[in-house]
Design an enzyme around this catalytic site. Structure first.
Site, PDB file in Angstrom:
ATOM      1  N   SER A 176      36.354  37.887  33.168  1.00 25.00           N
ATOM      2  CA  SER A 176      36.785  36.580  33.640  1.00 25.00           C
ATOM      3  C   SER A 176      35.956  36.136  34.853  1.00 25.00           C
ATOM      4  O   SER A 176      35.923  34.957  35.165  1.00 25.00           O
ATOM      5  CB  SER A 176      38.259  36.648  34.033  1.00 25.00           C
ATOM      6  OG  SER A 176      38.460  37.717  34.938  1.00 25.00           O
TER       7      SER A 176
ATOM      8  N   CYS B 155      42.809  46.979  35.941  1.00 20.41           N
ATOM      9  CA  CYS B 155      42.235  45.676  36.300  1.00 20.41           C
ATOM     10  C   CYS B 155      40.853  45.941  36.882  1.00 20.41           C
ATOM     11  O   CYS B 155      40.656  46.926  37.610  1.00 20.41           O
ATOM     12  CB  CYS B 155      43.116  44.980  37.342  1.00 20.41           C
ATOM     13  SG  CYS B 155      42.383  43.477  38.008  1.00 20.41           S
TER      14      CYS B 155
ATOM     15  N   GLU C  88      38.653  39.962  46.170  1.00 24.96           N
ATOM     16  CA  GLU C  88      37.631  38.901  46.198  1.00 24.96           C
ATOM     17  C   GLU C  88      37.337  38.471  47.633  1.00 24.96           C
ATOM     18  O   GLU C  88      36.210  38.177  47.986  1.00 24.96           O
ATOM     19  CB  GLU C  88      38.102  37.681  45.390  1.00 24.96           C
ATOM     20  CG  GLU C  88      38.316  37.979  43.921  1.00 24.96           C
ATOM     21  CD  GLU C  88      37.213  37.446  43.032  1.00 24.96           C
ATOM     22  OE1 GLU C  88      36.491  36.551  43.466  1.00 24.96           O
ATOM     23  OE2 GLU C  88      37.110  37.943  41.891  1.00 24.96           O
TER      24      GLU C  88
ATOM     25  N   CYS D 123      37.125  42.882  30.937  1.00 21.14           N
ATOM     26  CA  CYS D 123      38.330  42.319  31.535  1.00 21.14           C
ATOM     27  C   CYS D 123      39.576  42.935  30.877  1.00 21.14           C
ATOM     28  O   CYS D 123      39.727  42.865  29.658  1.00 21.14           O
ATOM     29  CB  CYS D 123      38.316  40.807  31.315  1.00 21.14           C
ATOM     30  SG  CYS D 123      39.756  39.963  31.946  1.00 21.14           S
TER      31      CYS D 123
ATOM     32  N   HIS E 299      39.301  44.766  39.240  1.00 19.36           N
ATOM     33  CA  HIS E 299      39.143  44.740  40.696  1.00 19.36           C
ATOM     34  C   HIS E 299      39.695  45.974  41.411  1.00 19.36           C
ATOM     35  O   HIS E 299      39.352  46.217  42.561  1.00 19.36           O
ATOM     36  CB  HIS E 299      39.847  43.499  41.271  1.00 19.36           C
ATOM     37  CG  HIS E 299      39.141  42.219  40.958  1.00 19.36           C
ATOM     38  ND1 HIS E 299      38.903  41.796  39.672  1.00 19.36           N
ATOM     39  CD2 HIS E 299      38.619  41.268  41.780  1.00 19.36           C
ATOM     40  CE1 HIS E 299      38.275  40.639  39.724  1.00 19.36           C
ATOM     41  NE2 HIS E 299      38.085  40.293  40.976  1.00 19.36           N
TER      42      HIS E 299
END
Ligand code: DGL
Length: 277
Positions: free
Chosen positions: A15, A188, A156, A77, A190
């Site tokens: 994504s 995930c 982020e 993702c 991240h």
């Protein structure tokens, strides 16, 4: 599938930029493979979107990658893997690997007390994809899952790994204090960037399973089985990156995620992407 050759690139999509954690794992394991990455930076996050929308985006990106002549697609993702993997596998005639199964398999192998924890975006957890994959491998596994929607923006934004991040994690990871899993899936893209603080909060006895790393191993296995591994005569692979937008702080976040600058970087207009079915 017989037109595929080892020299073709592996397509990887996410994504946004989080999937670069999976790219890093693939480069570490398969340094001779060429890679084409697509990060849907214009439409991130997927974790809070409907299944229907994520499936549509995943199809558009896979068509784009297929046009780049990739020999395989890796759905880096977790959210897209959770909701779109099956329909992608039915629609495209090249191997398509997601992150859910490799992560689940590694957790099932690592868990001795048969208790596994899973953290992910709201959509990934709502889909129950990890739970289903784990139970299919071993129905006796007890699974506790927890959506952690605040973690993606915190990564982020590169928030320092103490203070707020610790507080948020302590709250999200609270249910695991009662379930006491010995393996926790970082479900995930991240979360690998928060590995050390998650480990501190969970304690040293819990094994953190990085779905991205496990996926790289799965990619290697599938390519080997199909005779499509690229040994590249010792040359390092070439890596191209495509994104649908250059958001603010893009360069900084991208190079932080990759550990170096992204030299071959291109933007794909959303209209182009949306023209794919
Ligand atoms: N890449 C997503 C995932 O792994 C996280 C970011 C998003 O919500 O799009 O689930």
């Amino acid at each position: 599938m017989n037109e595929l050759s080892a020299e073709q690139a592996i397509g990887v999509f996410d994504s946004g930029l989080g999937g670069i954690s999976v790219v890093r794992a693939i480069i570490d394991l398969l340094p001779h493979e060429h890679l084409v990455y697509f990060g849907d930076t214009a439409r991130v996050p997927y974790g809070s979107k409907s299944e229907e929308t994520v499936i549509r985006f995943a199809h558009q990106i896979s068509s784009f990658l297929r046009e780049k002549q990739v020999k395989m697609i890796v759905v880096a993702c977790n959210t897209a893997s959770a909701v779109a993997l099956q329909t992608l596998q039915q629609s495209f005639s090249i191997p398509i690997v997601g992150v859910i199964e490799p992560g689940s398999e590694a957790a099932v192998i690592s868990s001795k007390n048969k208790r596994i924890g899973v953290i992910g975006t709201a959509s990934t957890i709502r889909s129950g994809a990890y739970r289903t994959a784990i139970k299919a491998l071993d129905p006796e596994m007890e699974v506790t899952d927890q959506p952690c929607p605040l973690l993606v923006p915190l990564v982020e934004e590169d928030w320092p790994h103490d203070g707020v991040v610790r507080q948020v994690l302590e709250s999200y990871l609270e249910p695991f204090k009662f379930q006491l899993p010995d393996s926790l899936i970082l479900g995930c893209t991240h979360y690998p960037y928060l590995k050390s603080i998650i480990q501190q909060v969970m304690g040293p006895s819990v094994r953190l399973v990085d779905s991205g790393e496990e996926t790289a191993t799965q990619v290697q296995k599938v390519l080997k089985e199909l005779g499509l591994l690229n040994h590249g005569n010792g040359d390092p692979g070439r890596h191209k990156f495509y994104v649908s937008d250059f958001p603010q702080k893009f360069e900084e976040t991208a190079s932080r995620f990759l550990g170096r600058s992204l030299d071959k970087l291109f933007k794909v207009e959303l209209e182009v992407l949306e023209s794919y079915k």
